[in-house]
Design an enzyme around this catalytic site. Sequence first.
Site, mmCIF file in Angstrom:
data_model
loop_
_atom_site.group_PDB
_atom_site.id
_atom_site.type_symbol
_atom_site.label_atom_id
_atom_site.label_comp_id
_atom_site.label_asym_id
_atom_site.label_seq_id
_atom_site.Cartn_x
_atom_site.Cartn_y
_atom_site.Cartn_z
ATOM 1 N N TYR A 147 5.097 14.750 1.722
ATOM 2 C CA TYR A 147 3.852 14.552 0.973
ATOM 3 C C TYR A 147 3.421 13.101 1.115
ATOM 4 O O TYR A 147 4.239 12.173 1.027
ATOM 5 C CB TYR A 147 4.050 14.879 -0.502
ATOM 6 N N GLU A 235 -5.207 13.099 0.749
ATOM 7 C CA GLU A 235 -3.905 13.733 0.543
ATOM 8 C C GLU A 235 -3.504 14.594 1.733
ATOM 9 O O GLU A 235 -4.326 15.316 2.299
ATOM 10 C CB GLU A 235 -3.964 14.630 -0.713
#
Length: 238
Positions: A147, A235
Amino acid sequence: MFSATAARVVGQVARKGCTASAAIAGSQRRFLNLHEYQSKELMKKEGIFIQDFKTAETAEQAEQYAAELGVEEIVMKAQVFAGGRGKGTFSSGFKGGVQLTKDPKEVGAMAKQMLGYNLVTHQTPPEGVPVHKIMVAEALDIETEKYFAILMDRDSNGPVMIGSPAGGVDIEEVAASTPELIYKEVIDINTGVTNEQAARMAKNLNFEGDEAAQAEEQFKKLYNLFLNVDATQVEINP
């Protein structure tokens, strides 16, 4: 290789890379979400690694684009503002807003059951949300899931990099169960992402050797994207 397989950009009206339809006429500022394919288009312009993809509005287009990609395996994704697409159900009865296949003809057949129908996931209203576009892309073999995000952080009074080697799941779950796997770097708006910060984040995300060098470069390019489109969040979470 560091590659953005799933991407999201959230921000204000972009000064570069977005169409005029992204803004309301006469409005100076507007917060918005971008579909995955739109985020990938912006990333591609910044030199960020992404797989080949095309966006289809009809089943015929989807099948044609799948054939034109000329790849071993194809992934097709419904473009909606909701998580849980892969486990969702369409109003046509078809299950799964994310599909894998090696046959372009199957892409067309599946697209007929996706486009024009509502997709229901755990994040949509009970009636679901309509699907008008699907992304047809090269399917990549994912060795590890990580992530990474850059976002505006009120507590830090500016942008921060957030990363975790535990990708592929909700980052909120990681923060709650294993907070030690969340790494944060506060970015000085005057200097940007430093070499030291990029190297430290790459190490914390378990990149090594050439992949670490690639990741460091990509972190910096993602920050350039963050600035260039006035984003509040960029993101990547494959």
